[in-house]
Design a protein around this motif. Structure first.
Motif, mmCIF file in Angstrom:
data_model
loop_
_atom_site.group_PDB
_atom_site.id
_atom_site.type_symbol
_atom_site.label_atom_id
_atom_site.label_comp_id
_atom_site.label_asym_id
_atom_site.label_seq_id
_atom_site.Cartn_x
_atom_site.Cartn_y
_atom_site.Cartn_z
ATOM 1 N N VAL A 128 0.858 -1.183 0.000
ATOM 2 C CA VAL A 128 0.000 0.000 0.000
ATOM 3 C C VAL A 128 0.895 1.234 0.000
ATOM 4 N N GLY A 129 0.715 2.098 -0.988
ATOM 5 C CA GLY A 129 1.520 3.303 -1.082
ATOM 6 C C GLY A 129 1.552 3.787 -2.522
ATOM 7 N N PHE A 130 2.641 4.436 -2.894
ATOM 8 C CA PHE A 130 2.850 4.855 -4.288
ATOM 9 C C PHE A 130 4.148 4.226 -4.747
ATOM 10 N N VAL A 131 4.031 3.138 -5.511
ATOM 11 C CA VAL A 131 5.197 2.364 -5.953
ATOM 12 C C VAL A 131 5.072 2.123 -7.460
ATOM 13 N N PRO A 132 5.375 3.126 -8.288
ATOM 14 C CA PRO A 132 5.162 3.007 -9.734
ATOM 15 C C PRO A 132 5.981 1.920 -10.412
ATOM 16 N N GLU A 133 7.053 1.437 -9.757
ATOM 17 C CA GLU A 133 7.856 0.388 -10.389
ATOM 18 C C GLU A 133 7.162 -0.967 -10.392
ATOM 19 N N LEU A 134 6.064 -1.103 -9.651
ATOM 20 C CA LEU A 134 5.300 -2.355 -9.660
ATOM 21 C C LEU A 134 4.318 -2.313 -10.825
ATOM 22 N N GLU A 135 4.764 -2.785 -11.978
ATOM 23 C CA GLU A 135 3.946 -2.704 -13.189
ATOM 24 C C GLU A 135 3.675 -4.093 -13.747
ATOM 25 N N ALA A 136 4.577 -4.614 -14.566
ATOM 26 C CA ALA A 136 4.355 -5.910 -15.215
ATOM 27 C C ALA A 136 4.199 -7.013 -14.176
ATOM 28 N N GLY A 137 3.128 -7.778 -14.313
ATOM 29 C CA GLY A 137 2.875 -8.885 -13.403
ATOM 30 C C GLY A 137 2.147 -8.492 -12.132
ATOM 31 N N PHE A 138 1.781 -7.217 -11.998
ATOM 32 C CA PHE A 138 1.116 -6.738 -10.791
ATOM 33 C C PHE A 138 -0.225 -6.085 -11.127
ATOM 34 N N TYR A 139 -1.161 -6.242 -10.211
ATOM 35 C CA TYR A 139 -2.417 -5.506 -10.263
ATOM 36 C C TYR A 139 -2.313 -4.322 -9.304
ATOM 37 N N HIS A 140 -3.107 -3.292 -9.552
ATOM 38 C CA HIS A 140 -3.150 -2.191 -8.601
ATOM 39 C C HIS A 140 -4.527 -1.528 -8.639
ATOM 40 N N LYS A 141 -4.871 -0.896 -7.538
ATOM 41 C CA LYS A 141 -6.144 -0.181 -7.424
ATOM 42 C C LYS A 141 -5.933 1.070 -6.583
ATOM 43 N N ARG A 142 -6.442 2.195 -7.078
ATOM 44 C CA ARG A 142 -6.338 3.443 -6.325
ATOM 45 C C ARG A 142 -7.192 3.337 -5.058
ATOM 46 N N LEU A 143 -6.596 3.679 -3.928
ATOM 47 C CA LEU A 143 -7.315 3.615 -2.657
ATOM 48 C C LEU A 143 -7.776 4.988 -2.190
ATOM 49 N N PHE A 246 1.198 21.680 -7.520
ATOM 50 C CA PHE A 246 2.041 20.566 -7.099
ATOM 51 C C PHE A 246 1.352 19.261 -7.463
ATOM 52 N N TYR A 247 2.100 18.338 -8.100
ATOM 53 C CA TYR A 247 1.529 17.035 -8.462
ATOM 54 C C TYR A 247 1.260 16.232 -7.193
ATOM 55 N N ASN A 248 0.121 15.599 -7.155
ATOM 56 C CA ASN A 248 -0.271 14.855 -5.966
ATOM 57 C C ASN A 248 -0.294 13.357 -6.247
ATOM 58 N N TYR A 249 0.365 12.613 -5.386
ATOM 59 C CA TYR A 249 0.497 11.179 -5.557
ATOM 60 C C TYR A 249 -0.593 10.440 -4.792
ATOM 61 N N PRO A 250 -1.428 9.671 -5.482
ATOM 62 C CA PRO A 250 -2.454 8.896 -4.779
ATOM 63 C C PRO A 250 -1.840 7.679 -4.099
ATOM 64 N N ILE A 251 -2.605 7.060 -3.214
ATOM 65 C CA ILE A 251 -2.193 5.828 -2.554
ATOM 66 C C ILE A 251 -2.873 4.659 -3.257
ATOM 67 N N PHE A 252 -2.070 3.665 -3.653
ATOM 68 C CA PHE A 252 -2.576 2.488 -4.346
ATOM 69 C C PHE A 252 -2.388 1.244 -3.484
ATOM 70 N N ALA A 253 -3.167 0.217 -3.814
ATOM 71 C CA ALA A 253 -2.898 -1.136 -3.323
ATOM 72 C C ALA A 253 -2.316 -1.914 -4.493
#
Length: 284
Positions: A128-143, A246-253
């Motif tokens: 849970v957080g902002f981890v953009p490097e988790l792409e291929a092979g991963f699912y994500h959902k904005r929390l 300022f760009y705002n980073y959402p929190i993802f799962a």
């Protein structure tokens, strides 16, 4: 031999044949008679724990079921949660979980070191957080949608100036918080992209000591509003809008694809999503 045959639900001749094959394979008698008993040879004693481990693994596969009953489950879920999520999201997650699954436990970590590999190997169930490097092979959902604000002690002498003047904001001494050791925080990275630079007086590895430093100084922190609201409720602090875009980073799962269809993981994600919904309602 008779006792072994009964335990295996086999005939004694069948057990004798199997034992003979093992003796031929290992070129070792495996058992010798001592008085009225058969005792294992040194090789048999050495092989026994290896056979036991293999049998245990086979039994685990045979008994495996994908059913998940929250009320009786005793899973230990491993989560990587940013310290913001730890402080804001975790209390609601635990409250929801205890209602449905009183025996569920969580192993929490804020370290993102080797996170991709740890999730691929099953060491971390969900991040849970902002981890953009988790792409291929991963699912994500904005929390949670969030944006950054300034945070200072109540009565800061230059608070009004910082609300409307970016030069006043950048003229202050700042606290920076970076969860990744040795790396710039998301705030620092974004400011650098805007060709802006803060005077960093203190750099923290988490938000736990932030309030104490703000209360005892005129330092300025830039934090997500979701956290600032909580800190202002608990301490004599005041938040203010940043005087620039300022760009705002959402929190993802995030979760790995190999856990996507597991019943226990589906339940875990549902609890995370419910907790995030409750948090979002409180800050809007």
């Amino acid at each position: 031999m008779s006792h072994a045959a009964n335990a295996l639900a086999m005939t004694q001749p069948a057990v004798s044949i199997g034992l003979r094959r093992l003796r031929e394979h290992y070129n070792n008698p495996l058992f010798t008679r001592v008085g009225y008993e058969m005792q294992g040879t040194e090789l048999a004693d050495e092989l026994y724990p290896k056979f036991l481990a293999a049998i245990t693994s086979l039994e685990a596969v045979y008994s495996f079921t994908d059913d998940f009953e929250p009320s009786t489950a005793k899973n230990m879920f491993s989560l990587m949660v940013s310290d913001i999520g730890d402080m804001i999201l975790l209390p609601k997650l635990l409250n929801l979980s205890q209602q449905e699954a009183p025996f569920i436990a969580y192993n929490m970590s804020i370290s993102q070191k080797n996170l991709k590999e740890r999730m691929q190997q099953g060491e971390v169930d969900l991040a849970v957080g902002f981890v953009p490097e988790l792409e291929a092979g991963f699912y994500h959902k904005r929390l949670i949608s969030q944006y950054n604000v300034g945070l200072v002690r109540a009565g800061h002498p230059r608070l009004n100036s910082m609300k409307s003047d970016s030069m006043a904001y950048f003229g202050e001494r700042h606290i920076d918080v970076s969860n990744n050791e040795g790396e710039d925080s998301l705030v620092e990275r974004e400011l650098k992209s805007l060709s802006q630079k803060r005077h960093i007086t203190v750099r923290l590895s988490n938000y736990l000591g932030l309030s104490r430093l703000l209360l005892s100084s005129d330092l300025v922190a830039t934090v997500p509003k979701i956290l600032a609201v909580q800190l202002c409720e608990d301490h004599d602090l005041q938040l203010f809008p940043l005087p620039f875009d300022f760009y705002n980073y959402p929190i993802f799962a995030y979760w790995h694809e190999k856990r996507h269809k597991d019943a226990d993981h589906i339940w875990l994600r549902q609890q995370i999503f419910k907790a995030a919904t409750l948090v979002q309602k409180e800050i809007t």
